[in-house]
Scaffold this motif. Structure first.
Motif, PDB file in Angstrom:
ATOM      1  N   GLY A 133     -39.518  71.012  31.954  1.00 58.48           N
ATOM      2  CA  GLY A 133     -39.265  71.466  30.602  1.00 58.48           C
ATOM      3  C   GLY A 133     -37.824  71.251  30.159  1.00 58.48           C
ATOM      4  O   GLY A 133     -36.977  70.778  30.923  1.00 58.48           O
ATOM      5  N   CYS A 134     -37.544  71.608  28.918  1.00 59.35           N
ATOM      6  CA  CYS A 134     -36.216  71.379  28.352  1.00 59.35           C
ATOM      7  C   CYS A 134     -35.973  72.343  27.197  1.00 59.35           C
ATOM      8  O   CYS A 134     -36.886  72.642  26.423  1.00 59.35           O
ATOM      9  CB  CYS A 134     -36.095  69.937  27.870  1.00 59.35           C
ATOM     10  N   ASP A 135     -34.713  72.808  27.075  1.00 61.41           N
ATOM     11  CA  ASP A 135     -34.337  73.701  25.984  1.00 61.41           C
ATOM     12  C   ASP A 135     -33.404  73.035  24.979  1.00 61.41           C
ATOM     13  O   ASP A 135     -32.947  73.697  24.038  1.00 61.41           O
ATOM     14  CB  ASP A 135     -33.647  74.957  26.549  1.00 61.41           C
ATOM     15  N   HIS A 136     -33.076  71.759  25.171  1.00 63.12           N
ATOM     16  CA  HIS A 136     -32.185  71.076  24.240  1.00 63.12           C
ATOM     17  C   HIS A 136     -32.924  70.764  22.937  1.00 63.12           C
ATOM     18  O   HIS A 136     -34.128  70.464  22.950  1.00 63.12           O
ATOM     19  CB  HIS A 136     -31.655  69.787  24.864  1.00 63.12           C
ATOM     20  N   PRO A 137     -32.222  70.767  21.795  1.00 62.89           N
ATOM     21  CA  PRO A 137     -32.875  70.606  20.497  1.00 62.89           C
ATOM     22  C   PRO A 137     -32.863  69.180  19.958  1.00 62.89           C
ATOM     23  O   PRO A 137     -32.930  68.991  18.739  1.00 62.89           O
ATOM     24  CB  PRO A 137     -32.032  71.520  19.599  1.00 62.89           C
ATOM     25  N   CYS A 138     -32.787  68.158  20.816  1.00 67.63           N
ATOM     26  CA  CYS A 138     -32.677  66.769  20.353  1.00 67.63           C
ATOM     27  C   CYS A 138     -33.778  66.471  19.332  1.00 67.63           C
ATOM     28  O   CYS A 138     -34.969  66.689  19.606  1.00 67.63           O
ATOM     29  CB  CYS A 138     -32.770  65.806  21.519  1.00 67.63           C
ATOM     30  N   LEU A 146     -44.184  69.239  24.926  1.00 69.11           N
ATOM     31  CA  LEU A 146     -45.087  68.693  25.927  1.00 69.11           C
ATOM     32  C   LEU A 146     -44.953  69.376  27.281  1.00 69.11           C
ATOM     33  O   LEU A 146     -45.927  69.503  28.022  1.00 69.11           O
ATOM     34  CB  LEU A 146     -44.830  67.185  26.108  1.00 69.11           C
ATOM     35  N   ARG A 147     -43.736  69.790  27.609  1.00 66.42           N
ATOM     36  CA  ARG A 147     -43.463  70.302  28.955  1.00 66.42           C
ATOM     37  C   ARG A 147     -43.046  71.768  28.995  1.00 66.42           C
ATOM     38  O   ARG A 147     -42.910  72.345  30.077  1.00 66.42           O
ATOM     39  CB  ARG A 147     -42.351  69.463  29.595  1.00 66.42           C
ATOM     40  N   GLY A 148     -42.790  72.349  27.823  1.00 62.65           N
ATOM     41  CA  GLY A 148     -42.439  73.760  27.799  1.00 62.65           C
ATOM     42  C   GLY A 148     -40.946  74.015  27.956  1.00 62.65           C
ATOM     43  O   GLY A 148     -40.124  73.106  27.964  1.00 62.65           O
ATOM     44  N   LYS A 149     -40.592  75.277  28.095  1.00 61.16           N
ATOM     45  CA  LYS A 149     -39.201  75.690  28.238  1.00 61.16           C
ATOM     46  C   LYS A 149     -38.664  75.275  29.611  1.00 61.16           C
ATOM     47  O   LYS A 149     -39.425  75.117  30.568  1.00 61.16           O
ATOM     48  CB  LYS A 149     -39.073  77.202  28.058  1.00 61.16           C
ATOM     49  N   PHE A 150     -37.340  75.130  29.675  1.00 55.27           N
ATOM     50  CA  PHE A 150     -36.711  74.735  30.933  1.00 55.27           C
ATOM     51  C   PHE A 150     -36.927  75.808  31.995  1.00 55.27           C
ATOM     52  O   PHE A 150     -36.746  77.009  31.745  1.00 55.27           O
ATOM     53  CB  PHE A 150     -35.209  74.515  30.727  1.00 55.27           C
TER      54      PHE A 150
END
Length: 469
Positions: A133-138, A146-150
Motif C-alpha cells: 500500500g501507499c499513503d502518498h497523494p501522487c 488498488l493496494r490500500g493504506k501503507f
C-alpha cells in the motif's frame, strides 16, 4: 501459487493442459489494463476448447472492475482482489461465494513468512515484499485505491523469510514495496529500513541485498551510511523522481525540484562511492510545457543516472490527474519519451565504457533467452529484470589447483547462481560482454523436496504482465 502448491496443485505453463486457469492482472496504466483484459478473454477460450473447467481472475484489475468482470465475462468463475490472496484456494475449488453487486473493502492483506510461496524467479534470486500500500497523494497514481493504506510487515517476519530463502539457495534478495523507504514508520520504528538492511546484511548465504522504489524525501543520511558500511548491501539505489520541473512536480503533488534532486544525488554519491543510481520519469503529464521538458532534459544530462526508464503519461479515469487540464498530445508525448531516452542512451554508453578490460564479480543467471550462444550474468550495479545485462561468451575456466604436467588440465564450467569473476571485453549502450575467468567458491545448500499428499490437478497461471506478489 504457494497456497495452491501446498494443497497439491501442479502448475503448468501450457494453458491447454490446465484444469484451472488463473490470470494475475495489472490495471495501473491503460496499456497494462488492456493487456490484462485481452489475456482474460484469451484464457476464456480454453474453457471452450481445452481442459479448463475454471477461470479465476486475480490482482489489481479486480480492485477496479470487480463487478464488471463478473457481469460482462461470464466465463470467469471467481475473482480474487489484491487483499484476498488467502481466498485463492476457495476460488479454485469452487467454494468462494460472491455477490456481483457488492463492493470490496479497501485491501488490508499483508503476507508473512509462514505464507507458502513458490519462487517465480530463478532459484538464486528472490523478491521480498516488506510493505504494502501507499499513503502518498501522487495525482497520477491509483496504488492507494488498488493496494490500500501503507502497512509494513513485521521486522522479524521479513528476517525469517530472508533466512529461509537463503537456506534454500537464494543468494540475492531484492526488497520491494510501493515505498520501501517508509518501512516501519507505521510500526513506530525509526530508521526502519536501515535497521532491516543491517540485519539482512548478516544473513548467512546472502551475497547481495538491494531494495527498490525509494521516495526521495525519505532518503536519510542513516540509510546512506548503512548501505556504504555493509559489503553485502548492493551499492545501488532505485529512486523514481518522476520529473525535475517544479511546475510539473507540483501538479503531480510530489513536490521538490531538479536542483534539490541534484544536491541529493551528490550526497548519495559522496556517501556511497561507486553507487549505481536508477530512476524513472513520466513525460507528457498534463500541463508539461516545452520549457518543463527542456528542464527535464537538462536535469538528466546533469544527473548522469546509470539506469533510467521513461514512461508516457497515461490517463487513468479514477486518478486525480484525469481531471487536470492542459493535456499533452499523444504524438508529442511519444516524441518526448524518445528524445529523453536518446539522451540517456548516450550517457549509459559512455558510463559503461569504464568497465572495458575490468575484472569484476558477477552473478551467473544462466543461458540467455535472446540467443543460445551466450549466457547471462549481472554485476552488482544491475538489478534483476530492469537494468542491462552482462552477456558471457565463455563460461569455462581452468582448474585452480596444481595438476601434474602429464595430466590434462580439467576445466570448470560456471553454473546458474555461481558468483564468478569476469573480464569485461565489450561495452554497448546498455549491456556488457565478458568471459568468466574465475568461479568463486560459495556454499550451496541442498535442494529442498516437497511431497504432494493429494491427487494432482494442473493450474496454469497466465500473468498479463510480470506482477510481483
Amino acid at each position: 501459487m504457494g497456497i495452491l502448491a501446498r494443497n497439491g496443485y501442479e502448475f503448468t505453463p501450457r494453458a491447454e493442459e490446465a484444469e484451472v486457469l488463473v490470470v494475475n492482472t495489472c490495471s495501473f496504466i491503460a496499456p497494462a489494463q488492456k493487456e490484462s483484459v485481452d489475456t482474460i478473454l484469451e484464457m476464456a477460450e480454453y474453457k471452450k476448447f481445452g481442459a479448463a473447467k475454471k477461470l479465476i481472475v486475480a490482482g489489481c484489475l479486480v480492485e477496479r472492475y470487480r463487478q464488471q468482470i463478473l457481469e460482462q465475462i461470464p466465463e470467469v468463475d471467481a475473482v480474487v482482489g489484491t487483499g484476498e490472496i488467502e481466498n485463492i484456494l476457495a476460488a479454485v475449488e469452487g467454494q468462494l461465494r460472491f455477490d456481483a453487486g457488492a463492493a470490496a473493502s479497501l485491501p488490508s492483506y499483508l503476507y508473512h513468512d509462514l505464507t507458502p510461496r513458490i519462487l517465480s524467479t530463478p532459484q538464486h534470486a528472490a523478491y521480498i515484499k516488506i510493505a504494502e500500500g501507499c499513503d502518498h497523494p501522487c495525482t497520477f497514481c491509483i496504488i492507494p485505491q488498488l493496494r490500500g493504506k501503507f502497512r509494513s510487515r513485521r521486522f522479524e517476519s521479513v528476517v525469517r523469510e530472508a533466512e529461509s530463502l537463503a537456506a534454500g539457495g537464494v543468494s540475492e534478495v531484492t526488497l520491494i514495496g510501493q515505498d520501501t523507504t517508509s518501512y516501519g514508520e507505521d510500526l513506530g520504528l525509526r530508521d526502519g529500513l536501515p535497521l532491516l538492511l543491517e540485519r539482512l546484511a548478516d544473513v548467512e548465504g546472502l551475497q547481495w541485498v538491494r531494495f527498490l522504489y525509494c521516495y526521495p524525501n525519505r532518503v536519510t543520511q542513516r540509510l546512506l551510511d548503512t548501505i556504504a558500511a555493509y559489503p553485502r548491501l548492493a551499492k545501488y539505489m532505485d529512486m523514481p523522481l518522476q520529473h525535475a520541473s517544479r511546475n510539473v512536480l507540483a501538479r503531480m503533488k510530489r513536490g521538490s525540484n531538479g536542483e534539490a534532486f541534484l544536491r541529493l544525488l551528490d550526497r548519495i554519491r559522496k556517501t556511497i562511492p561507486g553507487v549505481a543510481l536508477r530512476t524513472s520519469f513520466i513525460v507528457g503529464f498534463p500541463g508539461e510545457t516545452d520549457a518543463d521538458f527542456r528542464e527535464l532534459c537538462g536535469f538528466v544530462q546533469a544527473a548522469e543516472f546509470d539506469w533510467m526508464g521513461v514512461f508516457p503519461y497515461s490517463d487513468v479515469d479514477n486518478a486525480s490527474s484525469y481531471s487536470l487540464d492542459e493535456k499533452v498530445d499523444e504524438e508529442i508525448i511519444k516524441e518526448r519519451q524518445n528524445r529523453l531516452m536518446e539522451i540517456q542512451q548516450r550517457i549509459s554508453a559512455r558510463k559503461l565504457r569504464r568497465f572495458r578490460g575490468v575484472r569484476a564479480t558477477a552473478l551467473v543467471e544462466g543461458p540467455s533467452k535472446d540467443t543460445p550462444l551466450v549466457w547471462e550474468a549481472r554485476l552488482e550495479c544491475m538489478a534483476p529484470e530492469i537494468d542491462g545485462k552482462l552477456y558471457l561468451n565463455d563460461i569455462e575456466v581452468g582448474a585452480r589447483h596444481a595438476v601434474p604436467l602429464h595430466e590434462p588440465m580439467p576445466n570448470r564450467t560456471a553454473r546458474p547462481s555461481d558468483l564468478v569473476t569476469v573480464e569485461i571485453t565489450e561495452t554497448h549502450e546498455y549491456d556488457l560482454v565478458g568471459r568468466v575467468v574465475e568461479i568463486l567458491d560459495t556454499p550451496r545448500p541442498p535442494a529442498a523436496h516437497s511431497a504432494v499428499s493429494r491427487p494432482v490437478q494442473r493450474v496454469a497461471t497466465g500473468a498479463a504482465l510480470r506482477i510481483l506478489a
